[in-house]
Design a protein around this motif. Structure first.
Motif, PDB file in Angstrom:
ATOM      1  N   MET A   1       0.832  -1.185   0.000  1.00  0.00           N
ATOM      2  CA  MET A   1       0.000   0.000   0.000  1.00  0.00           C
ATOM      3  C   MET A   1       0.882   1.257   0.000  1.00  0.00           C
ATOM      4  N   VAL A   6      -6.173   3.758   1.676  1.00  0.00           N
ATOM      5  CA  VAL A   6      -6.929   3.040   2.693  1.00  0.00           C
ATOM      6  C   VAL A   6      -7.495   1.778   2.060  1.00  0.00           C
ATOM      7  N   ARG A   7      -7.147   0.638   2.619  1.00  0.00           N
ATOM      8  CA  ARG A   7      -7.654  -0.650   2.143  1.00  0.00           C
ATOM      9  C   ARG A   7      -8.958  -0.936   2.864  1.00  0.00           C
ATOM     10  N   ALA A   9     -11.535  -3.796   3.444  1.00  0.00           N
ATOM     11  CA  ALA A   9     -11.542  -5.250   3.272  1.00  0.00           C
ATOM     12  C   ALA A   9     -12.270  -5.904   4.444  1.00  0.00           C
ATOM     13  N   THR A  17      -9.510  -0.257  -2.582  1.00  0.00           N
ATOM     14  CA  THR A  17      -8.630   0.745  -1.986  1.00  0.00           C
ATOM     15  C   THR A  17      -9.162   2.128  -2.344  1.00  0.00           C
ATOM     16  N   THR A  78      -7.901   1.089  11.262  1.00  0.00           N
ATOM     17  CA  THR A  78      -6.491   1.033  11.639  1.00  0.00           C
ATOM     18  C   THR A  78      -5.777   2.240  11.055  1.00  0.00           C
ATOM     19  N   ASP A  82      -0.213   1.346  13.882  1.00  0.00           N
ATOM     20  CA  ASP A  82      -1.099   0.209  14.156  1.00  0.00           C
ATOM     21  C   ASP A  82      -2.169   0.570  15.197  1.00  0.00           C
ATOM     22  N   ARG A  84      -5.786   1.277  16.535  1.00  0.00           N
ATOM     23  CA  ARG A  84      -7.068   0.720  16.103  1.00  0.00           C
ATOM     24  C   ARG A  84      -8.215   1.220  16.959  1.00  0.00           C
ATOM     25  N   ASN A 136      -5.320   3.773   7.358  1.00  0.00           N
ATOM     26  CA  ASN A 136      -4.796   2.970   6.249  1.00  0.00           C
ATOM     27  C   ASN A 136      -5.577   1.690   6.001  1.00  0.00           C
ATOM     28  N   GLN A 137      -6.478   1.334   6.930  1.00  0.00           N
ATOM     29  CA  GLN A 137      -7.276   0.130   6.705  1.00  0.00           C
ATOM     30  C   GLN A 137      -8.622   0.226   7.404  1.00  0.00           C
ATOM     31  N   TRP A 139     -11.747  -2.508   8.164  1.00  0.00           N
ATOM     32  CA  TRP A 139     -12.130  -3.920   8.108  1.00  0.00           C
ATOM     33  C   TRP A 139     -13.573  -4.012   8.541  1.00  0.00           C
TER      34      TRP A 139
END
Length: 152
Positions: A1, A6-7, A9, A17, A78, A82, A84, A136-137, A139
């Motif tokens: 990435m 930002v993923r 998923a 993304t 996230t 890291d 969260r 960046n993520q 979920w």
């Protein structure tokens, strides 16, 4: 990435993304917030896209055979380092809550840098702990495997 991407998923049918440029092209929501942080009281206006819309586009897999199956859903954001934060689906779904959790593209009319990505903003929170910077993520999924004993 790449920085700023930002993923989106998880337990979804269409992971994808998204970037700040993508988010800026979508309908914007503005929220004025007041919260307490490690830096003291904060007061800002953020503009961005509803978290619900971003996750909905990934098509989360909710069990339609369960009454209000989406209420078993969670969203996990996230960010940098890291960091969260977790949200119940009902907190972000306008069909259940009035809160407007957003992926902010600007703070006080100052755009975020593309390399730092959006900031997740939770206007209903009185503390800034779930304001996730350098997002960046995302979920999306359901808690059933955990609750039903699939994981400890």
């Amino acid at each position: 990435m790449k920085p700023g991407e930002v993923r989106v998923a998880g337990q979804v049918d269409k992971p994808y993304t998204v970037t700040l440029a993508d988010l800026r092209a979508l309908p914007q929501t503005s929220v004025s917030v007041e919260f307490t942080s490690a830096k003291g009281p904060q007061k800002h206006t953020y503009k961005g896209v509803l978290l619900h819309e971003v996750l909905k586009n990934a098509q989360p897999r909710f069990d339609a055979s369960k009454k209000n199956g989406q209420l078993r859903g969670v969203a996990v954001a996230t960010g940098g380092g890291d960091y969260r934060a977790v949200f119940a689906w009902a907190e972000i779904d306008p069909g259940f809550a009035k809160s407007q959790v957003i992926l902010a593209v600007s703070e006080d009319d100052v755009p975020f840098e593309d390399t730092s990505g959006p900031r997740l903003v939770a206007p209903q929170d009185t503390k800034g702990g779930r304001y996730v910077s350098e997002l960046n993520q995302l979920w999306g999924g359901v808690v059933d495997p955990v609750v039903d004993g699939g994981q400890h």
